[in-house]
Each structure stands twice: as structure tokens, then as C-alpha cells.
Design an enzyme around this catalytic site. Structure first.
Site, short mmCIF file in Angstrom:
data_model
loop_
_atom_site.label_atom_id
_atom_site.label_comp_id
_atom_site.label_asym_id
_atom_site.label_seq_id
_atom_site.Cartn_x
_atom_site.Cartn_y
_atom_site.Cartn_z
N ASP A 110 30.49 41.76 40.68
CA ASP A 110 31.70 42.06 39.92
C ASP A 110 32.68 40.90 39.81
OD1 ASP A 110 32.44 42.01 42.57
OD2 ASP A 110 33.73 43.78 42.46
N GLU A 111 32.23 39.68 40.07
CA GLU A 111 33.15 38.55 39.92
C GLU A 111 32.38 37.26 39.64
OE1 GLU A 111 35.08 36.95 43.46
OE2 GLU A 111 33.89 38.34 44.69
#
Length: 411
Positions: A110-111
Site C-alpha cells: 500500500d505504499e
């Protein structure tokens, strides 16, 4: 023609409450409701993996026991993780980022970082605004974005405003925006390191930035000087699109449904963990030369132990055997709450050279005729057409584990 800048422009794109946001995007009836994603949702001891901001407003936090979260928020909606759904959403997110530049470095599911220094036609602020809006419009997923001259400052900036924040952090702004923060809030400084730093009177990032280098090295080793550089806004790391494929360990852990001293249950858990680690090693085509185990007791005391192996291993039975030996050599017969197995010091299959000795030579010799036939078929029809190993059904194993964040790009 590429536009040049006096310095680099790095973005850190950090999805907000990613697992919960994906579930909300999938089912809009969950929007604006307190939602938590948790393991072992049927069990009182389940742990919150992530939660929506509505749940956070009620005091619910990541890693909080489920019983405590429900006490704080009686109307909390709890769902099991759907890792395949999150993996698809992650790929869609990174596909959008790569429309702007090839220099995209996934850090986890998620990053990721982006280097937009040489992007043409838009200002450095227009790009993050457009990315944030596209992720929201096309995927229904919110994110925060940090904009800075290096990866460390971009990471710190993305944490400064959540959800849906865009924060610019320049080196000249360190004294106002970064240095006043508690040192525990600095990326790369965990709670344990923060407590160590407190013993030498370092409580803020300012204190770390101006700390004594010799004292820091004595306390934290080489990491002490590195952290001081980061606190001063110094970070020369490039955005590396291939870094996601570089890994040094593959591991899995599990919290037991209830604390146990039952040896059969413990052995069953160790075998399941060994199987999970073996499957991921097989997928990555690596062998391990060190097995590492984690043991957490009912009183929450945690110990870790490891064993360096003379020869690389890859089979479930070998991993299980070493892990079992490590466990029973270090178990004090107190109730067990969590167990973990990690394969470390990994070697690529083609790079692993086995040191044959008197004990393994006979077994290796027996396998030689089969290996020879396999090699001939692969030479004729293509490498990896036939491989030794477990049944093909294991290739579809996507059982969640502690390394899912690093493993999400597997095909």
C-alpha cells in the site's frame, strides 16, 4: 525535452487505511461506518490489522485486541482480510503511478516512492494532486502523498496529514516541521530504539540531528550515524523500481487461538508454518542457509533463536526439523501464544552450491539419475518446464502471513 531541476523531486504515496478502504470501495454500504479488518474474527483474541477512520475516531487502533476494540466501539463492523482483493487493488494503484514515470519503487502492498524529477508538462505539485484524485475517482481509494527532495523526507511528509493529505517538506523547513517531533515518530526509529535514545537524553528529532556521532555509534552501531543523517534531511538513496524483488528473508507467524502447552498442537503449528515458508521459497526459487524462530509466551515475553546451516535447504521437512529442534531446545514449558518461522540468508537456486559431505553424499548420489533426466528435458523444451518439488496445487497457496506486504507482487 525533459525538464531539469536543481534537485530531485520524490513522492511517497501512502494509501489510507488500505485494507479497510478496499473493502469500502468494494461495498459502498460500508462507507462512513466504523470498519475493522482483523485476523481470527471469531476469536476473542483476534487482532485488528487496520481500521477505517470512523473506527479510529472511537479509539480503535491497529494491533489492538478485538475484544478491546469492540468495547470501545460496540457497533464496529469486523471483516476477515481478503488478500487477493487487496493484491488486485494494489496492482491497479501501481499501474496508475507508472503512467507518470518508470521510476516507481513499491515498498509494500500500500505504499511506494516515485521520482518525478524529469516528468514533463506539469509542476511538481500538479502531479501529486492529479494522482491523488485519480486514485480516488478510478479506484475509490484515498491516499496521502509526501513531496520532498529525498525518500526519507517524502516518507515523513506523507505521514503529516492523513487522510487525503499532500504535504511538501523541504530541507529548509526541517527546524519547523520535523525537528520538534518526538524521535519515536521518525521513520526508522521504533519504540525500542526511541527508549535507547532516551538514555542519552535524545527525545526529539532535533536532539537526534544534533546528537554526538560517537555516542550514537556506541549506542546503535552504524545505524546511529545513519539515523542522525536522516534527522538532518540527508538521504542519497535512489528510487529503485527493482528493489521489491530484493529480499533477505521469507517468514510467517501465527497467533494461536488460545495459549497452549500441548506438544502435538505446537508441532502442528510449526509444520504449517514450515509448509507456508516452503511454498513461498519455492515460488521465489530460493534456498535458505539460516532458520530463525520466534516464540511468544502467554505473558507476552518474546524470544527469538536462529541456527546457521552448513548446507542450504528448501524442503518443508528440513525447515520443520530445524525449527522444531530450535523450539524444543528453548521452550521452558510455559504456555505459547505465538510461533513464527523465518528463512534467512537466502540464496537463488542457481547460486546455491551445496557442500557435499559424508552424510549427504549418498542421498545426493541417489537423486542424480532423476536430476539428469529432468535437466535433459528442460534443455530441450525450455528451462523450468519440469521441476522437482511439491504438488502443483501448492502453487495456488495464498495463505496470509506476516510477509504478505513484501510478497504481493508474486504471479
Amino acid at each position: 525535452m525533459e525538464r531539469s531541476h536543481s534537485g530531485r523531486i520524490i513522492l511517497h504515496v501512502d494509501m489510507n487505511s488500505f485494507y479497510a478502504s478496499v473493502e469500502i470501495a468494494f461495498n459502498q454500504a460500508l462507507k462512513n461506518k466504523p470498519l475493522a479488518i482483523a485476523g481470527n474474527v471469531e476469536e476473542r483474541k483476534g487482532i485488528i490489522v487496520t481500521c477505517s477512520y470512523e473506527a479510529r475516531a472511537k479509539g480503535v487502533k491497529t494491533t489492538m485486541p478485538l475484544w478491546q476494540a469492540r468495547k470501545l466501539c460496540p457497533d464496529l463492523i469486523v471483516m476477515k482480510p481478503n488478500f487477493e482483493r487487496y493484491r488486485k487493488a494494489s496492482k491497479a494503484m501501481f499501474d496508475i503511478l507508472r503512467e507518470y514515470t518508470d521510476l516507481v519503487e513499491p515498498v509494500s502492498i500500500d505504499e511506494g516512492y516515485m521520482d518525478i524529477t524529469n516528468c514533463v508538462g506539469q509542476t511538481p505539485l500538479e502531479i501529486p494532486k492529479q494522482i491523488q484524485q485519480r486514485l480516488l475517482d478510478e479506484l475509490l481509494l484515498p491516499c496521502s502523498i509526501g513531496v520532498a527532495p529525498n525518500k526519507f523526507l517524502a516518507k515523513m511528509a506523507s505521514n503529516m496529514k492523513k487522510p487525503l493529505g499532500i504535504t511538501i517538506l523541504r530541507k529548509r523547513e526541517l527546524s519547523d516541521k520535523l525537528w520538534p517531533l518526538p524521535v519515536a515518530e521518525m521513520h526508522g526509529v521504533g519504540n525500542k530504539t526511541a527508549k535507547k535514545l532516551e538514555t542519552i537524553n535524545i527525545k526529539t528529532i532535533y536532539d537526534l540531528a544534533h546528537g554526538d556521532s560517537i555516542q550514537l555509534k556506541k549506542l546503535l552501531g552504524i545505524n546511529g550515524e545513519l539515523l542522525k543523517q536522516r534527522a538532518n534531511g540527508i538521504d542519497t538513496r535512489e528510487v529503485d523500481p527493482d528493489s521489491i524483488y530484493e529480499f533477505k528473508s521469507i517468514g510467517n507467524s501465527t497467533t494461536l487461538a488460545k495459549d497452549t502447552t500441548n506438544e502435538k498442537e505446537i508441532n502442528d503449528v510449526l509444520r504449517r508454518l514450515a509448509h507456508s515458508v516452503m511454498v513461498r521459497m519455492k515460488r521465489k526459487e530460493v534456498l535458505t542457509t539460516r532458520i530463525f524462530i520466534s516464540i511468544r509466551f502467554g505473558n507476552l515475553k518474546t524470544i527469538t533463536r536462529s541456527k546457521k546451516l552448513e548446507n542450504p535447504i528448501k524442503n518443508e521437512e528440513d525447515i520443520y526439523s530445524v525449527a522444531k529442534q530450535l523450539f524444543f531446545a528453548n521452550w521452558n514449558e510455559e504456555p505459547i501464544r505465538l510461533l513464527g518461522i523465518t528463512a534467512q540468508d537466502l540464496l537463488g537456486k542457481n547460486d546455491a552450491i551445496k557442500q557435499l559431505d559424508l552424510f549427504s553424499f549418498e542421498e545426493d548420489a541417489k537423486e542424480e539419475p532423476l536430476l539428469s533426466v529432468m535437466n535433459k528435458i528442460n534443455e530441450r523444451y525450455g528451462n523450468q518446464l519440469i521441476q522437482r518439488g511439491v504438488k502443483g496445487a501448492l502453487e495456488t497457496d495464498i495463505s496470509p502471513g506476516t510477509s504478505f506486504n513484501k510478497d504481493f507482487l508474486r504471479d
